[in-house]
Scaffold this motif. Structure first.
Motif, PDB file in Angstrom:
ATOM      1  N   GLY A   1      -4.204 -11.629  -2.208  1.00  0.00           N
ATOM      2  CA  GLY A   1      -4.259 -11.938  -3.629  1.00  0.00           C
ATOM      3  C   GLY A   1      -5.191 -11.043  -4.409  1.00  0.00           C
ATOM      4  O   GLY A   1      -4.999 -10.817  -5.599  1.00  0.00           O
ATOM      5  N   SER A   2      -6.194 -10.502  -3.744  1.00  0.00           N
ATOM      6  CA  SER A   2      -7.164  -9.654  -4.431  1.00  0.00           C
ATOM      7  C   SER A   2      -6.728  -8.194  -4.493  1.00  0.00           C
ATOM      8  O   SER A   2      -7.442  -7.366  -5.031  1.00  0.00           O
ATOM      9  CB  SER A   2      -8.516  -9.758  -3.726  1.00  0.00           C
ATOM     10  OG  SER A   2      -8.388  -9.353  -2.372  1.00  0.00           O
ATOM     11  N   SER A   3      -5.545  -7.876  -3.980  1.00  0.00           N
ATOM     12  CA  SER A   3      -5.084  -6.494  -3.932  1.00  0.00           C
ATOM     13  C   SER A   3      -4.634  -6.019  -5.317  1.00  0.00           C
ATOM     14  O   SER A   3      -3.720  -6.590  -5.906  1.00  0.00           O
ATOM     15  CB  SER A   3      -3.908  -6.369  -2.961  1.00  0.00           C
ATOM     16  OG  SER A   3      -3.338  -5.089  -3.045  1.00  0.00           O
ATOM     17  N   PRO A   4      -5.258  -4.966  -5.828  1.00  0.00           N
ATOM     18  CA  PRO A   4      -4.831  -4.448  -7.136  1.00  0.00           C
ATOM     19  C   PRO A   4      -3.410  -3.892  -7.120  1.00  0.00           C
ATOM     20  O   PRO A   4      -2.754  -3.845  -8.146  1.00  0.00           O
ATOM     21  CB  PRO A   4      -5.833  -3.339  -7.448  1.00  0.00           C
ATOM     22  CG  PRO A   4      -6.793  -3.280  -6.335  1.00  0.00           C
ATOM     23  CD  PRO A   4      -6.388  -4.251  -5.287  1.00  0.00           C
ATOM     24  N   SER A   5      -2.926  -3.493  -5.951  1.00  0.00           N
ATOM     25  CA  SER A   5      -1.571  -2.944  -5.887  1.00  0.00           C
ATOM     26  C   SER A   5      -0.509  -4.004  -6.177  1.00  0.00           C
ATOM     27  O   SER A   5       0.593  -3.670  -6.620  1.00  0.00           O
ATOM     28  CB  SER A   5      -1.314  -2.297  -4.526  1.00  0.00           C
ATOM     29  OG  SER A   5      -1.374  -3.248  -3.496  1.00  0.00           O
TER      30      SER A   5
ATOM     31  N   GLY B   1       0.847  -1.190   0.000  1.00  0.00           N
ATOM     32  CA  GLY B   1       0.000   0.000   0.000  1.00  0.00           C
ATOM     33  C   GLY B   1       0.876   1.230   0.000  1.00  0.00           C
ATOM     34  O   GLY B   1       1.992   1.218  -0.521  1.00  0.00           O
ATOM     35  N   VAL B   2       0.395   2.290   0.607  1.00  0.00           N
ATOM     36  CA  VAL B   2       1.122   3.565   0.627  1.00  0.00           C
ATOM     37  C   VAL B   2       2.512   3.394   1.224  1.00  0.00           C
ATOM     38  O   VAL B   2       3.514   3.849   0.656  1.00  0.00           O
ATOM     39  CB  VAL B   2       0.322   4.633   1.407  1.00  0.00           C
ATOM     40  CG1 VAL B   2       1.126   5.897   1.587  1.00  0.00           C
ATOM     41  CG2 VAL B   2      -0.989   4.922   0.703  1.00  0.00           C
ATOM     42  N   ILE B   3       2.613   2.730   2.356  1.00  0.00           N
ATOM     43  CA  ILE B   3       3.911   2.572   3.029  1.00  0.00           C
ATOM     44  C   ILE B   3       4.767   1.518   2.341  1.00  0.00           C
ATOM     45  O   ILE B   3       5.958   1.720   2.097  1.00  0.00           O
ATOM     46  CB  ILE B   3       3.712   2.237   4.518  1.00  0.00           C
ATOM     47  CG1 ILE B   3       3.033   3.411   5.212  1.00  0.00           C
ATOM     48  CG2 ILE B   3       5.042   1.900   5.184  1.00  0.00           C
ATOM     49  CD1 ILE B   3       2.608   3.133   6.636  1.00  0.00           C
ATOM     50  N   GLY B   4       4.178   0.382   2.003  1.00  0.00           N
ATOM     51  CA  GLY B   4       4.937  -0.694   1.372  1.00  0.00           C
ATOM     52  C   GLY B   4       5.578  -0.277   0.058  1.00  0.00           C
ATOM     53  O   GLY B   4       6.709  -0.667  -0.243  1.00  0.00           O
ATOM     54  N   LYS B   5       4.868   0.527  -0.731  1.00  0.00           N
ATOM     55  CA  LYS B   5       5.431   1.018  -2.000  1.00  0.00           C
ATOM     56  C   LYS B   5       6.670   1.867  -1.746  1.00  0.00           C
ATOM     57  O   LYS B   5       7.680   1.736  -2.431  1.00  0.00           O
ATOM     58  CB  LYS B   5       4.394   1.845  -2.753  1.00  0.00           C
ATOM     59  CG  LYS B   5       3.276   1.034  -3.338  1.00  0.00           C
ATOM     60  CD  LYS B   5       2.249   1.940  -3.981  1.00  0.00           C
ATOM     61  CE  LYS B   5       1.062   1.121  -4.449  1.00  0.00           C
ATOM     62  NZ  LYS B   5      -0.003   1.975  -5.005  1.00  0.00           N
TER      63      LYS B   5
END
Length: 77
Positions: free
Chosen positions: A37-41, A12-16
């Motif tokens: 698995g369903s995460s669009p990121s 997400g914001v932090i992981g990116k």
């Protein structure tokens, strides 16, 4: 030179930001990104060349992106 191998849980914001910061370090390497698995990121992570791992216990039974490298436990191995 020895590389520190890092797995990022969540993209997400932090992981990116974490993954991008690690990518810029000459002595560190992102070995994978894990998430639902369903995460669009995770599709974005895959396009950037990060191996994608699914945080579900069994990736075969999870809704996962195409070309998942494995489950979270595989990333930890």
């Amino acid at each position: 030179m020895t590389h520190v191998r890092v797995g990022v849980l969540g993209y997400g914001v932090i992981g990116k930001r974490v993954a991008d910061a690690i990518r810029l370090q000459p002595d560190m390497q992102v070995v994978g990104v894990a998430g639902r698995g369903s995460s669009p990121s995770l599709a974005i992570a895959r396009k950037l060349g990060y191996p994608v791992f699914i945080s579900a216990p069994d990736p075969a039974n999870a809704t996962e992106p195409i070309d998942a490298a494995g489950a979270f436990v595989d990333l930890m191995a």
